[in-house]
Design an enzyme around this catalytic site. Structure first.
Site, PDB file in Angstrom:
ATOM      1  N   ARG A   9     -21.685  -6.902 -11.879  1.00  0.00           N
ATOM      2  CA  ARG A   9     -20.942  -5.892 -12.771  1.00  0.00           C
ATOM      3  C   ARG A   9     -21.578  -4.274 -12.060  1.00  0.00           C
ATOM      4  NH1 ARG A   9     -21.857  -8.171 -18.788  1.00  0.00           N
ATOM      5  NH2 ARG A   9     -20.652 -10.099 -18.364  1.00  0.00           N
TER       6      ARG A   9
ATOM      7  N   CYS B 252      -9.308   9.877  -4.362  1.00  0.00           N
ATOM      8  CA  CYS B 252      -8.764   8.892  -3.723  1.00  0.00           C
ATOM      9  C   CYS B 252      -9.573   7.570  -3.284  1.00  0.00           C
ATOM     10  CB  CYS B 252      -8.516   9.400  -2.296  1.00  0.00           C
ATOM     11  SG  CYS B 252      -7.215  10.928  -2.232  1.00  0.00           S
TER      12      CYS B 252
ATOM     13  N   ARG C 256      -6.853   4.493  -3.594  1.00  0.00           N
ATOM     14  CA  ARG C 256      -5.580   4.252  -3.915  1.00  0.00           C
ATOM     15  C   ARG C 256      -4.434   4.799  -2.940  1.00  0.00           C
ATOM     16  NH1 ARG C 256      -3.707   9.384  -5.139  1.00  0.00           N
ATOM     17  NH2 ARG C 256      -5.077  10.835  -5.400  1.00  0.00           N
ATOM     18  N   SER C 257      -5.143   5.664  -2.100  1.00  0.00           N
ATOM     19  CA  SER C 257      -4.240   6.290  -1.197  1.00  0.00           C
ATOM     20  C   SER C 257      -5.025   6.779  -0.102  1.00  0.00           C
ATOM     21  CB  SER C 257      -3.453   7.519  -1.798  1.00  0.00           C
ATOM     22  OG  SER C 257      -2.706   8.314  -0.791  1.00  0.00           O
ATOM     23  N   GLN C 258      -4.465   7.032   1.086  1.00  0.00           N
ATOM     24  CA  GLN C 258      -5.125   7.354   2.325  1.00  0.00           C
ATOM     25  C   GLN C 258      -4.301   7.929   3.316  1.00  0.00           C
ATOM     26  OE1 GLN C 258      -7.794   4.966   5.167  1.00  0.00           O
ATOM     27  NE2 GLN C 258      -9.473   6.513   4.231  1.00  0.00           N
TER      28      GLN C 258
ATOM     29  N   ASN D 168     -13.820   8.341   5.398  1.00  0.00           N
ATOM     30  CA  ASN D 168     -14.141   7.604   4.325  1.00  0.00           C
ATOM     31  C   ASN D 168     -14.949   6.468   4.682  1.00  0.00           C
ATOM     32  OD1 ASN D 168     -11.271   8.494   2.849  1.00  0.00           O
ATOM     33  ND2 ASN D 168     -13.118   9.521   2.596  1.00  0.00           N
TER      34      ASN D 168
ATOM     35  N   HIS E  21      -1.159   5.248   4.665  1.00  0.00           N
ATOM     36  CA  HIS E  21       0.079   6.107   5.253  1.00  0.00           C
ATOM     37  C   HIS E  21      -0.353   7.056   6.542  1.00  0.00           C
ATOM     38  CE1 HIS E  21      -1.264   8.452   1.760  1.00  0.00           C
ATOM     39  NE2 HIS E  21      -1.300   9.399   2.423  1.00  0.00           N
ATOM     40  N   ILE E  22       0.631   7.007   7.337  1.00  0.00           N
ATOM     41  CA  ILE E  22       0.920   8.146   8.550  1.00  0.00           C
ATOM     42  C   ILE E  22       1.802   9.085   8.181  1.00  0.00           C
ATOM     43  CG2 ILE E  22       0.920   8.368  10.757  1.00  0.00           C
ATOM     44  CD1 ILE E  22       0.011   5.334  11.026  1.00  0.00           C
TER      45      ILE E  22
ATOM     46  N   ALA F  33      -1.059  17.739   4.601  1.00  0.00           N
ATOM     47  CA  ALA F  33      -0.124  17.876   3.467  1.00  0.00           C
ATOM     48  C   ALA F  33      -1.153  17.920   2.202  1.00  0.00           C
ATOM     49  CB  ALA F  33       0.672  16.592   3.566  1.00  0.00           C
TER      50      ALA F  33
END
Length: 283
Positions: free
Chosen positions: A139, A158, A184-186, A195, A225-226, A282
């Site tokens: 935990r 992120c 969650r997103s990169q 990271n 993503h690219i 972006a």
């Protein structure tokens, strides 16, 4: 040759060859210079594994600014700050207000106190306490995605959770500290190795102050993503030669997590390909 390079190239090729193009979707990000929608090629559920006992996972295809990456991780987990004035880099400037705050996000969330067994404690101190007292617990984690803080934070995290898990070293009586990093997103070009290296350093620091060996870093990316403007850069990058990984270690004299500074990160033999400048971001 750097194993991080091999992992990075395989991931990028898989995204480009097997990923989903978002050009027909309704997307949130835009290009800062034109305001046009920023589309991506994405892959769901990427899992990369790095073993810090073998080598430090820094790319050699292009150099990652390791001390700057460490400063940011200290800003979040050690200084527990949400103000860019406490940070040397300028990555977060876009999300800061006139006072430098990014609101109730990142370091703010780490430093929020909660009650644990009658004691008020924050997330990082909880991790350090648990590793000292119950290292085999399942935990031990931090989680930056706190829903009650999202509305007043200037951005959603992120990299949002780090789960620590202890195993035994087969060749000694020492314990091994491992981590699962959930993201969650990169943006693969801008942030992937940044990271990876950040959380490798965090794992190294937490392991050292607990007299453990830093072991596996498992990086789970939900949406890898690219961006459309990055495709040609990525294609050029993954054709570059792979070089030996640098030697990266910490000042062994530091025994308290809150005593680490970027001066305690030692980097030796870091050779890398030409840096890529002016990467479009972006927002």
């Amino acid at each position: 040759m750097s194993k991080a390079d091999v992992i990075f190239k395989a991931m990028c090729r898989d995204i480009l060859e097997n990923g989903t193009d978002t050009k027909d979707e309704i997307v949130r990000p835009i290009w800062e210079d034109t305001g046009e929608k920023a589309y991506t090629i994405k892959q769901f559920g990427v899992v990369n594994k790095y073993d810090l006992r073998e080598e430090f996972p820094a790319l050699t295809l292009r150099k990652t600014a390791l001390k700057t990456a460490m400063d940011e991780i200290l800003w979040i987990y050690q200084r527990k700050s949400n103000n860019i004035k406490d940070l040397k880099g300028h990555i977060w400037d876009e999300w800061a207000d006139e006072n430098g705050s990014i609101g109730t996000a990142y370091g703010y969330v780490v430093g929020e106190k909660f009650e644990f067994k009658g004691e008020m404690i924050d997330q990082m101190d909880y991790v350090l306490k648990q590793l000292k007292e119950t290292p085999y617990s399942r935990r031990i984690m931090t989680n930056l995605y706190q829903f009650h803080d999202l509305a007043t934070g200037h951005l959603d995290p992120c990299c949002y959770s780090a789960t620590y898990n202890v195993t035994k070293d087969k060749n000694s009586d020492k314990l091994v500290l491992n981590m699962v990093l959930n993201q969650r997103s990169q943006d693969i070009l801008a942030a992937n190795n940044w990271n990876v290296c950040q959380y490798a350093i965090l794992l190294m620091m937490v392991a050292q102050v607990n007299d453990m060996i830093p072991g596996q870093l498992i990086h789970v990316i939900a949406d890898a993503h690219i961006y459309d403007r990055h495709v040609d850069i990525i294609k050029e990058l993954i054709e570059r030669p792979e070089l030996p990984a640098p030697k990266v270690y910490l000042n062994p004299e530091v025994k308290n997590f809150y005593d680490f500074t970027t001066d305690d990160l030692i980097v030796e033999g870091y050779e890398a390909g030409e840096q890529i400048k002016n990467i479009p971001i972006a927002v």
